[in-house]
Design a protein around this motif. Structure first.
Motif, mmCIF file in Angstrom:
data_model
loop_
_atom_site.group_PDB
_atom_site.id
_atom_site.type_symbol
_atom_site.label_atom_id
_atom_site.label_comp_id
_atom_site.label_asym_id
_atom_site.label_seq_id
_atom_site.Cartn_x
_atom_site.Cartn_y
_atom_site.Cartn_z
ATOM 1 N N ASN A 103 0.818 -1.216 0.000
ATOM 2 C CA ASN A 103 0.000 0.000 0.000
ATOM 3 C C ASN A 103 0.857 1.272 0.000
ATOM 4 O O ASN A 103 0.522 2.259 0.638
ATOM 5 N N GLY A 104 1.978 1.204 -0.712
ATOM 6 C CA GLY A 104 2.817 2.388 -0.870
ATOM 7 C C GLY A 104 3.901 2.561 0.174
ATOM 8 O O GLY A 104 4.660 3.534 0.118
ATOM 9 N N TYR A 105 4.009 1.630 1.120
ATOM 10 C CA TYR A 105 5.026 1.715 2.168
ATOM 11 C C TYR A 105 5.825 0.413 2.259
ATOM 12 O O TYR A 105 5.262 -0.674 2.088
ATOM 13 N N LEU A 106 7.085 0.535 2.559
ATOM 14 C CA LEU A 106 7.863 -0.636 2.920
ATOM 15 C C LEU A 106 7.366 -1.151 4.271
ATOM 16 O O LEU A 106 7.045 -0.355 5.155
ATOM 17 N N VAL A 107 7.304 -2.451 4.422
ATOM 18 C CA VAL A 107 6.835 -3.045 5.687
ATOM 19 C C VAL A 107 7.954 -3.869 6.314
ATOM 20 O O VAL A 107 9.013 -4.051 5.736
ATOM 21 N N ASP A 108 7.672 -4.353 7.520
ATOM 22 C CA ASP A 108 8.716 -4.908 8.378
ATOM 23 C C ASP A 108 9.542 -6.009 7.739
ATOM 24 O O ASP A 108 10.753 -6.087 7.975
ATOM 25 N N PHE A 109 8.909 -6.887 6.974
ATOM 26 C CA PHE A 109 9.657 -7.983 6.372
ATOM 27 C C PHE A 109 8.871 -8.553 5.203
ATOM 28 O O PHE A 109 7.694 -8.252 5.008
ATOM 29 N N TYR A 110 9.549 -9.390 4.449
ATOM 30 C CA TYR A 110 8.895 -10.183 3.405
ATOM 31 C C TYR A 110 9.383 -11.614 3.556
ATOM 32 O O TYR A 110 10.578 -11.855 3.717
ATOM 33 N N ASP A 111 8.455 -12.557 3.540
ATOM 34 C CA ASP A 111 8.815 -13.962 3.611
ATOM 35 C C ASP A 111 8.929 -14.489 2.180
ATOM 36 O O ASP A 111 7.922 -14.651 1.488
ATOM 37 N N PHE A 112 10.148 -14.752 1.757
ATOM 38 C CA PHE A 112 10.386 -15.131 0.369
ATOM 39 C C PHE A 112 9.977 -16.569 0.091
ATOM 40 O O PHE A 112 9.855 -16.959 -1.078
ATOM 41 N N SER A 113 9.765 -17.361 1.123
ATOM 42 C CA SER A 113 9.294 -18.723 0.941
ATOM 43 C C SER A 113 7.779 -18.762 0.833
ATOM 44 O O SER A 113 7.215 -19.352 -0.093
ATOM 45 N N ARG A 114 7.119 -18.099 1.766
ATOM 46 C CA ARG A 114 5.657 -18.073 1.780
ATOM 47 C C ARG A 114 5.073 -16.996 0.877
ATOM 48 O O ARG A 114 3.877 -16.968 0.621
ATOM 49 N N GLN A 115 5.926 -16.063 0.447
ATOM 50 C CA GLN A 115 5.486 -14.911 -0.343
ATOM 51 C C GLN A 115 4.409 -14.139 0.408
ATOM 52 O O GLN A 115 3.331 -13.841 -0.122
ATOM 53 N N GLU A 116 4.723 -13.824 1.653
ATOM 54 C CA GLU A 116 3.810 -13.091 2.522
ATOM 55 C C GLU A 116 4.516 -11.901 3.146
ATOM 56 O O GLU A 116 5.742 -11.899 3.304
ATOM 57 N N MET A 117 3.720 -10.897 3.508
ATOM 58 C CA MET A 117 4.246 -9.752 4.235
ATOM 59 C C MET A 117 3.150 -9.180 5.122
ATOM 60 O O MET A 117 1.962 -9.386 4.872
ATOM 61 N N PRO A 118 3.543 -8.467 6.176
ATOM 62 C CA PRO A 118 2.548 -7.906 7.089
ATOM 63 C C PRO A 118 2.013 -6.571 6.595
ATOM 64 O O PRO A 118 2.439 -6.068 5.550
ATOM 65 N N ASP A 119 1.113 -6.005 7.380
ATOM 66 C CA ASP A 119 0.556 -4.685 7.083
ATOM 67 C C ASP A 119 1.226 -3.586 7.918
ATOM 68 O O ASP A 119 0.753 -2.453 7.921
ATOM 69 N N THR A 120 2.275 -3.933 8.625
ATOM 70 C CA THR A 120 2.858 -2.999 9.583
ATOM 71 C C THR A 120 4.251 -2.509 9.177
ATOM 72 O O THR A 120 5.072 -3.267 8.649
#
Length: 365
Positions: free
Chosen positions: A167-184
């Protein structure tokens, strides 16, 4: 899967609660004994990575670092220390460690390694990434002729912008295995000086930089303390009932780059230090009272930088003097901030950066 706000500071308290009772039977090392030498001699694994703890221990939680495991965060602080001391050889070693062990699949930085240098996680950590990227760009500026540092910074930035934006912001991390990231976005990760370096290098659009500048300049506070995180979807800020001064000081220093008025936190810290003779590691947000008994050398290292950023060298001098009382308590480890035969790497790296900042009279990057 690793928690979005990595528990970076667990362990700072565990070891330091004993500090007040260490007593006089241990010999205080001379003030000129190098913390840098202690880290090199005692906190460095055979492969060159920085151990999180002095003593070995088995990992029991994949989201926490244990024993001699290594963190990308430690590498970033160590690179900043090499910049501050203008130690080209150490910076070059750090770059080799980064590219040899930490960069996974040639495009992202693994946030944790085992003692042998193997990544058993598939996530990065935004704050660590920005610190390392910023150090690479600063190193290339100071020491000419190292285009590979800039190129590595460019590749890592491309990964962040392509994978870790929500949503236009870098977030805390990206999980390259699960291809998931948080909203924070944890606000201690919003490294504005590093983002400014990216802007100057043409790796970040001005509009994007302004977004983070505005976020830090205009975020709310409770009269003293800042929120811990920002939800990039709902645009809501989250405060913690117990505030960690390490988080608060990182946020304050980044926000200070925007020209935001930092007087409330500055005055709180001065008053607290004057009345209690120390700063606690955590405070209860509701009543501003110390939530723990321990003191943290990490807090003092950052507070020195914050005071210098505010132009308050007299306060920085008091903090520096207090910080030095924790140095060399264990005669077996001159220059180290060691308590109960153990220490956390941050309780040596952040004091080292505080020492450099105070000795040169400026404030850290």
């Amino acid at each position: 899967m690793r928690s979005g706000h990595k528990v970076l500071w667990i362990g700072l308290a565990i070891l330091l609660s004993a500090a007040l009772g260490i007593g006089g039977y241990l010999i205080q090392a001379k003030g000129d004994i190098s913390t840098k030498r202690f880290i090199t001699m005692n906190m460095t694994n055979p492969n060159g990575t920085l151990a999180t703890y002095l003593q070995e221990a088995q990992s029991v939680n994949p989201d926490l670092a244990a024993g001699r495991e290594a963190l990308s965060e430690s590498l970033g602080f160590w690179m900043q220390a090499a910049l501050e001391s203008r130690d080209l050889a150490e910076f070059e070693k750090s770059y080799d460690i980064l590219t040899r062990y930490f960069i996974a699949d040639r495009h992202y930085i693994a946030w944790k390694l085992n003692p042998e240098g193997k990544a058993q996680v598939s996530t990065n950590a935004l704050g660590d990434d920005l610190r390392i990227i910023g150090a690479l760009l600063e190193g290339a500026r100071i020491w000419k002729g190292h285009s590979e540092w800039t190129e590595t910074a460019r590749e890592l930035t491309d990964t962040l912008l392509n994978r870790s934006q929500n949503n236009g912001y870098l977030v805390d991390f990206y999980d390259f295995s699960r291809q998931e990231m948080p909203d924070t976005l944890s606000l201690p990760y919003a490294d504005l000086p590093a983002l400014q370096g990216l802007l100057q290098e043409g790796l970040l659009e001005e509009e994007t930089y302004i977004r983070y500048h505005s976020l830090l300049r205009n975020m709310p506070d409770d009269g003293v303390f800042y929120p811990k995180s920002f939800n990039v979807v709902t645009r809501e800020y989250t405060y913690e009932a117990k505030v960690n001064l390490i988080d608060q000081l990182l946020i304050a220093m980044y926000a200070g780059e925007t020209g935001r008025d930092q007087a409330p936190l500055h005055q709180f810290l001065k008053k607290e230090f004057e009345q209690a003779g120390k700063l606690a590691g955590q405070y209860t947000r509701a009543d501003r009272k110390a939530a723990v008994n321990y003191e943290s050398p990490s807090v003092y290292g950052l507070a020195i930088n914050f005071a210098l950023q505010r132009g308050d060298r007299p306060f920085a001098a008091k903090l520096y003097k207090r910080m030095q009382t924790f140095k060399g308590k264990d005669a077996r480890y001159p220059g180290g901030y060691v308590f109960g035969k153990n220490t956390h790497i941050f309780d040596n790296l952040l004091p080292l950066l505080g020492e450099y900042a105070f000795q040169r009279g400026g404030h850290g990057k």
